[in-house]
Scaffold this active site. Structure first.
Site, PDB file in Angstrom:
ATOM      1  N   GLN A 169       0.795  -1.225   0.000  1.00 56.42           N
ATOM      2  CA  GLN A 169       0.000   0.000   0.000  1.00 56.42           C
ATOM      3  C   GLN A 169       0.833   1.282   0.000  1.00 56.42           C
ATOM      4  OE1 GLN A 169      -0.073  -2.404   2.378  1.00 56.42           O
ATOM      5  NE2 GLN A 169      -0.491  -1.566   4.409  1.00 56.42           N
ATOM      6  N   GLN A 170       2.117   1.185   0.313  1.00 60.13           N
ATOM      7  CA  GLN A 170       2.933   2.395   0.313  1.00 60.13           C
ATOM      8  C   GLN A 170       3.353   2.814  -1.091  1.00 60.13           C
ATOM      9  OE1 GLN A 170       2.532   4.168   2.580  1.00 60.13           O
ATOM     10  NE2 GLN A 170       3.915   3.992   4.326  1.00 60.13           N
ATOM     11  N   ASN A 192       0.409  -7.575  -5.128  1.00 64.06           N
ATOM     12  CA  ASN A 192      -0.794  -8.208  -5.654  1.00 64.06           C
ATOM     13  C   ASN A 192      -0.985  -7.688  -7.080  1.00 64.06           C
ATOM     14  OD1 ASN A 192      -2.125  -5.677  -5.530  1.00 64.06           O
ATOM     15  ND2 ASN A 192      -2.974  -6.113  -3.509  1.00 64.06           N
ATOM     16  N   GLY A 225      -4.757 -17.622  -7.645  1.00 64.68           N
ATOM     17  CA  GLY A 225      -3.483 -18.169  -7.216  1.00 64.68           C
ATOM     18  C   GLY A 225      -2.352 -17.158  -7.171  1.00 64.68           C
ATOM     19  N   ASP A 254      -0.355 -11.246   3.965  1.00 70.73           N
ATOM     20  CA  ASP A 254       0.767 -11.349   4.903  1.00 70.73           C
ATOM     21  C   ASP A 254       1.020 -12.809   5.271  1.00 70.73           C
ATOM     22  OD1 ASP A 254       0.794  -8.567   4.836  1.00 70.73           O
ATOM     23  OD2 ASP A 254      -0.477  -8.391   6.612  1.00 70.73           O
TER      24      ASP A 254
END
Length: 327
Positions: A169-170, A192, A225, A254
């Site tokens: 997210q950073q 992702n 996947g 995570d």
């Protein structure tokens, strides 16, 4: 292999409002809003990307070193992490700020009012990985104070320590130069699918450019996947565990990283690492809270056997046997 996980350590404070937030808004008075909501309940969940990954690694018997910044309110959380196999000796405790905190109010329509307090996380930039004794065999650079992330990658390159870049997210906070600096020389890159697209936009690089800067690019695809890309080789996709009841998606990524990294520490190859990561993520998805699942060897072996076959399960289970079942 000793793994150090750098990144955020935080708690989530989640409240529920039985009504509708929009009903409390007066359309012609939105220039002056002062609202107070009586919440029905409060859930406090342990979180932070580095803490979540470390929890998973600890549950698999890896004794990871957690590296991040917290406040004096960290005591109870620290005890929990230690009980679950995490070395907290490298955690910086701020004398001025509290541990990072996410506070969120959700109404009956799933509308939310939320705030994130970075707090002590801003002091993570003062942590020097060179002071870790002994030096780790791998450093995970997970979402954190952006300056801290850049410093950690620079120190890894200077000290010759392999590192995994996990900007997550950073990425939204990084400019092009920072994003390129963060992943240059990474042994592993985690994103992702959305973050993969954002990373290409931020860096201005092609996929081939990224592959020449990072040893391997691991992209989680949700129910589709995991894609593993390495320069000069065809991309490989490892299927996800099917039929998982999703109670809470928070922290599943995570958990995947914890499983993947644990397998690397056991000298397993990337496909086996992705299989263990997917299996651990499936356990996390079925529980509410990022650290509510138990990395039980028997359950993991059963999931791997059903999804990936007996041979894969036997290879991975040979290492799971030594993993403690902590709760």
């Amino acid at each position: 292999m000793r793994i150090a996980v750098t990144g955020s350590i935080a708690t989530d404070h989640l409240m529920t409002f039985p009504g509708r937030i929009v009903d409390q808004l007066i359309p012609d008075r939105l220039d002056q809003v002062s609202l107070s909501f009586l919440a029905d309940d409060l859930e406090i969940r342990r979180g932070g990307v580095a803490a979540n990954i470390s929890y998973g690694l600890g549950g698999l018997g890896l004794d990871p070193v957690l590296v991040g910044a917290v406040g004096s309110d960290f005591g109870e959380y620290e005890v929990w992490l230690k009980e679950h196999g995490v070395d907290t000796g490298a955690v910086h405790v701020s004398a001025r700020r509290q541990t990072a905190r996410f506070v969120c109010l959700t109404d009956q329509d799933a509308n939310q009012i939320a705030a994130f307090y970075a707090g002590a996380m801003t002091e993570a930039r003062d942590i020097d990985l060179g002071r870790l004794d002994p030096l780790p065999g791998l450093v995970v650079v997970a979402p954190d104070d952006p300056e801290a992330m850049l410093r950690h990658t620079a120190r890894c390159r200077a000290l010759g320590i392999p590192f995994a870049a996990d900007p997550s997210q950073q990425l939204a906070r990084l400019d092009g130069d920072q994003a390129r600096t963060l992943l240059t020389g990474a042994r592993w890159l985690f994103t992702n699918e959305y973050e993969a697209t954002l990373l290409l936009e931020r860096t201005g690089w092609s996929r081939d450019d990224v592959m020449h800067q990072a040893g391997a690019w691991i992209t989680t695809l949700g129910a589709d996947g995991v894609r593993i890309e390495t320069a000069g080789r065809p991309a490989l996709t490892v299927p996800a565990v099917a039929g998982v009841r999703t109670a809470d998606p928070t922290g599943a990524g995570d958990a995947f990283r914890a499983g993947f990294l644990a397998a690397l520490a056991w000298d397993l190859d990337s496909p086996h690492a992705a299989r263990l990561g997917c299996a651990l993520a499936s356990l996390a998805l079925a529980e509410v809270g990022s650290q509510a699942y138990t990395p039980d060897p028997a359950r993991l072996t059963a999931v791997i056997t059903e999804t990936y076959g007996t041979a894969a399960a036997e290879t991975i289970a040979a290492h799971l046997g030594g993993a403690p079942c902590r709760r």
